[in-house]
Scaffold this active site. Structure first.
Site, PDB file in Angstrom:
ATOM      1  CG  HIS A 124      12.517  73.665 -32.737  1.00  0.00           C
ATOM      2  ND1 HIS A 124      12.237  74.178 -31.498  1.00  0.00           N
ATOM      3  CD2 HIS A 124      11.682  72.612 -32.896  1.00  0.00           C
ATOM      4  CE1 HIS A 124      11.269  73.488 -30.935  1.00  0.00           C
ATOM      5  NE2 HIS A 124      10.919  72.523 -31.749  1.00  0.00           N
ATOM      6  CD  GLN A 126       1.709  66.108 -32.583  1.00  0.00           C
ATOM      7  OE1 GLN A 126       1.494  66.076 -33.787  1.00  0.00           O
ATOM      8  NE2 GLN A 126       2.931  66.197 -32.103  1.00  0.00           N
TER       9      GLN A 126
HETATM   10  P1  AMP Z   1       8.501  69.825 -32.008  1.00  0.00           P
HETATM   11  O1  AMP Z   1       8.298  71.280 -32.181  1.00  0.00           O
HETATM   12  O2  AMP Z   1       8.772  69.423 -30.603  1.00  0.00           O
HETATM   13  O3  AMP Z   1       7.433  69.010 -32.683  1.00  0.00           O
HETATM   14  O4  AMP Z   1       9.846  69.479 -32.780  1.00  0.00           O
HETATM   15  C1  AMP Z   1      10.023  69.811 -34.140  1.00  0.00           C
HETATM   16  C2  AMP Z   1      11.251  69.106 -34.651  1.00  0.00           C
HETATM   17  O5  AMP Z   1      12.398  69.510 -33.892  1.00  0.00           O
HETATM   18  C3  AMP Z   1      11.158  67.574 -34.520  1.00  0.00           C
HETATM   19  O6  AMP Z   1      11.708  66.983 -35.685  1.00  0.00           O
HETATM   20  C4  AMP Z   1      11.993  67.291 -33.303  1.00  0.00           C
HETATM   21  O7  AMP Z   1      12.549  65.998 -33.295  1.00  0.00           O
HETATM   22  C5  AMP Z   1      13.082  68.352 -33.443  1.00  0.00           C
HETATM   23  N1  AMP Z   1      13.719  68.600 -32.146  1.00  0.00           N
HETATM   24  C6  AMP Z   1      13.104  68.863 -30.956  1.00  0.00           C
HETATM   25  N2  AMP Z   1      14.020  68.971 -29.965  1.00  0.00           N
HETATM   26  C7  AMP Z   1      15.229  68.776 -30.542  1.00  0.00           C
HETATM   27  C8  AMP Z   1      16.577  68.762 -30.044  1.00  0.00           C
HETATM   28  N3  AMP Z   1      16.853  68.956 -28.768  1.00  0.00           N
HETATM   29  N4  AMP Z   1      17.579  68.530 -30.926  1.00  0.00           N
HETATM   30  C9  AMP Z   1      17.311  68.319 -32.241  1.00  0.00           C
HETATM   31  N5  AMP Z   1      16.069  68.316 -32.770  1.00  0.00           N
HETATM   32  C10 AMP Z   1      15.040  68.540 -31.937  1.00  0.00           C
END
Ligand code: AMP
Length: 283
Positions: free
Chosen positions: A39, A63
């Site tokens: 993030h 979701q």
């Molecule tokens: P989430 O909180 O899981 O919904 O993720 C929020 C954002 O962070 C989304 O755009 C994800 O694709 C991105 N994200 C989650 N894990 C990673 C990672 N390991 N590397 C890069 N971006 C990530």
């Protein structure tokens, strides 16, 4: 720097109005919290490309497949605020559920095509929920740029398609997947793995990288996918939802390596569902 926290659309909009008046560019980084270096890489990129950065923290109930999964999702706002403190973030937008879905809320964004197949087959309605909440966050923030991780590659395609189809005036900026030293892709769900499963988990990424090398060397795609699946099962992954080779550009199924592609997979370790993907570039 202290981060300003807002919880209502009205408060968010009053900041946005002020920034727009002085012609400042605005970026948004949507997250569900439990922030990690993945993030934060999006946040870093956003701060380097715009005047103002809004990070959103909203665990979107619609979701999740089950209330058990939703209840187990890690939440720690104080920790998240601390992690964001070193960055030049202007606002943390952390609304309650009824701010996003007030009583009577009845509209859904359904993106067909790219949301079918892969995770779409195993998580019915998931991408409708993602598209709806992201569509709302984009409308609420009026951001010029929005940052998403390639880690959720199908989600990235769904959002790009939605923005194109609805003529939303925002640029979607994809960001590379951040990994642990053992190659496991960072994910908020990794903290839910048992210590034994945590040792097995990196085999997913390692298998995808090996598969990518073999496809690049010219080994038949179907054979590579079959062998990769066998390896994952032998290594202790309980259930393989899918392991597929898809076009980078539009997620079409690729049976041979004649354009840039991605090996994409979703697997279970115990009760935890992990997803990952590895790019296979022609260049
Ligand atoms: P989430 O909180 O899981 O919904 O993720 C929020 C954002 O962070 C989304 O755009 C994800 O694709 C991105 N994200 C989650 N894990 C990673 C990672 N390991 N590397 C890069 N971006 C990530």
């Amino acid at each position: 720097m202290n981060i300003t926290i807002v919880r209502s659309i009205n408060d968010l909009r009053s900041y946005v109005r002020k920034w727009k008046k002085s012609d400042e560019s605005i970026s948004i980084v949507p997250t569900m919290g439990a922030l990690h270096a993945g993030h934060l890489s999006l946040v870093r990129e956003a701060t380097s490309l715009s005047d103002r950065v809004i990070v959103t923290l909203f665990v979107n109930p619609s979701q999740f497949e089950s209330t058990e999964d939703l209840d187990k999702y890690p939440r720690n706002e104080d920790d998240d605020i601390e992690k964001l403190t070193p960055f030049n973030v202007d606002l943390l937008y952390a609304p309650q559920t009824d701010e996003i879905y007030p009583s009577g809320h009845s509209t859904k964004i359904v993106v067909s095509g790219v949301s079918q197949g892969l995770c779409g087959d195993f998580r019915p309605g998931h991408f409708d929920s993602v598209a709806t909440v992201v569509g709302k966050l984009l409308a609420q923030s009026l951001a010029d740029k929005a940052f998403f991780g390639e880690k959720d590659f199908q989600q990235l395609h769904v959002i790009k398609r939605m923005v194109l189809d609805l003529d939303l005036p925002v640029e979607i900026v994809p960001c590379k997947t951040i990994r642990e030293p053992d190659q496991l892709a960072l994910s908020s769900r990794n903290s839910q793995l048992s210590s034994n499963d945590r040792k097995i988990a990196p085999i997913l990424a390692q298998t995808l990288f090996d598969a990518a090398d073999q496809i690049k060397e010219g080994v038949d795609v179907a054979t590579v996918l079959y062998n990769s699946k066998e390896k994952l099962i032998r290594s202790g992954f309980r259930k393989i939802d899918y392991i597929e080779f898809r076009a980078d550009r539009d997620l079409r199924v690729l049976s041979k390596f004649d354009e840039c592609g991605r090996i994409m997979a979703a697997v279970y370790l115990g009760k935890i569902r992990l997803i990952d993907n590895v790019e296979i570039s022609k260049y």
